[in-house]
Design an enzyme around this catalytic site. Structure first.
Site, short mmCIF file in Angstrom:
data_model
loop_
_atom_site.label_atom_id
_atom_site.label_comp_id
_atom_site.label_asym_id
_atom_site.label_seq_id
_atom_site.Cartn_x
_atom_site.Cartn_y
_atom_site.Cartn_z
N ASP A 66 -10.98 -16.07 -1.57
CA ASP A 66 -11.56 -15.12 -0.62
C ASP A 66 -12.77 -14.40 -1.19
OD1 ASP A 66 -10.04 -13.76 -2.49
OD2 ASP A 66 -8.56 -13.05 -1.06
N ASN A 129 1.68 -5.44 1.06
CA ASN A 129 2.15 -5.76 2.42
C ASN A 129 2.42 -7.26 2.59
OD1 ASN A 129 -0.40 -6.86 2.48
ND2 ASN A 129 -1.17 -5.60 4.15
N HIS A 131 0.40 -9.74 1.79
CA HIS A 131 -0.75 -10.64 2.04
C HIS A 131 -0.97 -11.59 0.86
CE1 HIS A 131 -3.53 -7.44 0.13
NE2 HIS A 131 -3.65 -8.50 -0.63
N GLU A 136 -3.60 -11.12 6.12
CA GLU A 136 -2.83 -9.89 6.36
C GLU A 136 -1.64 -10.20 7.28
OE1 GLU A 136 -3.44 -7.22 4.83
OE2 GLU A 136 -5.58 -7.01 4.45
C1 F6R Z 1 -7.49 -11.84 -4.45
C2 F6R Z 1 -6.50 -11.99 -3.38
C3 F6R Z 1 -5.46 -10.95 -3.10
C4 F6R Z 1 -4.76 -10.45 -4.36
C5 F6R Z 1 -3.72 -9.39 -4.02
C6 F6R Z 1 -3.06 -8.82 -5.25
O1 F6R Z 1 -8.37 -12.92 -4.47
O2 F6R Z 1 -6.55 -12.94 -2.71
O3 F6R Z 1 -4.51 -11.48 -2.22
O4 F6R Z 1 -4.17 -11.52 -5.02
O5 F6R Z 1 -4.29 -8.37 -3.27
O6 F6R Z 1 -4.01 -8.12 -5.99
P1 F6R Z 1 -3.71 -7.57 -7.44
O7 F6R Z 1 -3.55 -8.76 -8.33
O8 F6R Z 1 -4.93 -6.78 -7.81
O9 F6R Z 1 -2.48 -6.76 -7.36
#
Ligand code: F6R
Length: 241
Positions: A66, A129, A131, A136
């Site tokens: 992403d 959440n 995701h 989401e």
């Molecule tokens: C990042 C991504 C997000 C993260 C998620 C967890 O490229 O796709 O889904 O993997 O938000 O983030 P952290 O590792 O910072 O807790």
């Protein structure tokens, strides 16, 4: 779905060794990558391994999950900047083999992944959440690369990198849940107690659009690596069964 519990250091070592082994077995591996705090130590280990001559990314192709919409790649908060800082600038990857989704080439990204034979190994983190990528809650399980409006919770989680939530972009582009499920092998890492509910629902909850990561229950080769804190709720509830 396999679960491995360990410290962040132990897990980062296991996961980086797994990636190295995959590349040694298949030098032109197609690797799906995530940003965020969870994989940082893994990337640091990979950088060391390249420097020590243990592995080469020369023929590896990467697809990041992403990217924010509207941030320049020189913006320190863009995911392209993050990946350069933590990995790409320090390894021998061919820059042409690095791929990021972009809002004006959504279908092209899906096509390119397909043309490369799909992702061999997908690295994931998970949001509070549930995701994965920027998919989401209530994203269709059939989704492919698409634009998303970011939830307040996600923007709030990410605001630590932007000093102020108002600076966090309101949109992002992400590969879809279908793309993620198409990966041949998935490794998800989660650390800290703020992830324990998502981990519990991902492993033991219903497969529901409300919890995007719950779809991973249906993947045939998915391993979840967690620390004790992220594992806690799952452990407590499992013991009570
Ligand atoms: C990042 C991504 C997000 C993260 C998620 C967890 O490229 O796709 O889904 O993997 O938000 O983030 P952290 O590792 O910072 O807790």
């Amino acid at each position: 779905m396999k679960i491995v519990v360990g410290t962040k250091e132990e897990i980062s070592k296991i996961v980086s060794e797994e990636i190295i082994k995959e590349i040694q077995d298949k030098p032109n591996l197609v690797l799906g990558l995530a940003t965020g705090s969870s994989p940082i130590e893994v990337y640091a280990n990979l950088v060391k391994a390249v420097k020590n001559g243990k592995v080469s990314f020369k023929d590896v192709t990467t697809f990041n999950l992403d990217e924010y919409v509207g941030l320049d790649e020189r913006d320190i908060n863009s995911y392209r900047y993050f990946m350069k800082e933590h990995l790409f600038n320090h390894i021998d990857i061919n820059k042409e083999n690095i791929n990021f989704p972009s809002p004006d080439a959504l279908e092209e990204y899906d096509k390119k992944i397909e043309e490369c034979g799909n992702v061999d190994l997908q690295i994931l983190g998970v949001g509070r959440n549930g995701h994965i990528g920027f998919n989401e809650p209530f994203t269709s399980f059939n989704s492919t690369t698409h634009l998303v409006d970011l939830s307040y919770k996600t923007r709030q989680d990410n605001s630590r990198f932007f000093y102020d939530i108002d600076n966090v972009p309101k949109q992002a582009v992400t590969i879809g849940l279908k793309n993620i499920m198409n990966a041949k092998k998935i490794i998800l890492m989660a650390f800290g107690e703020s992830k324990q509910e998502a981990i519990y629902k991902m492993v033991k909850g219903q497969v529901t659009k409300e919890v995007p990561c719950s779809i991973l229950q249906e993947h045939s080769n998915c391993t979840i690596y967690v620390d004790e804190e992220a594992y806690n709720l799952l452990k407590t509830k499992t013991e009570g069964e």
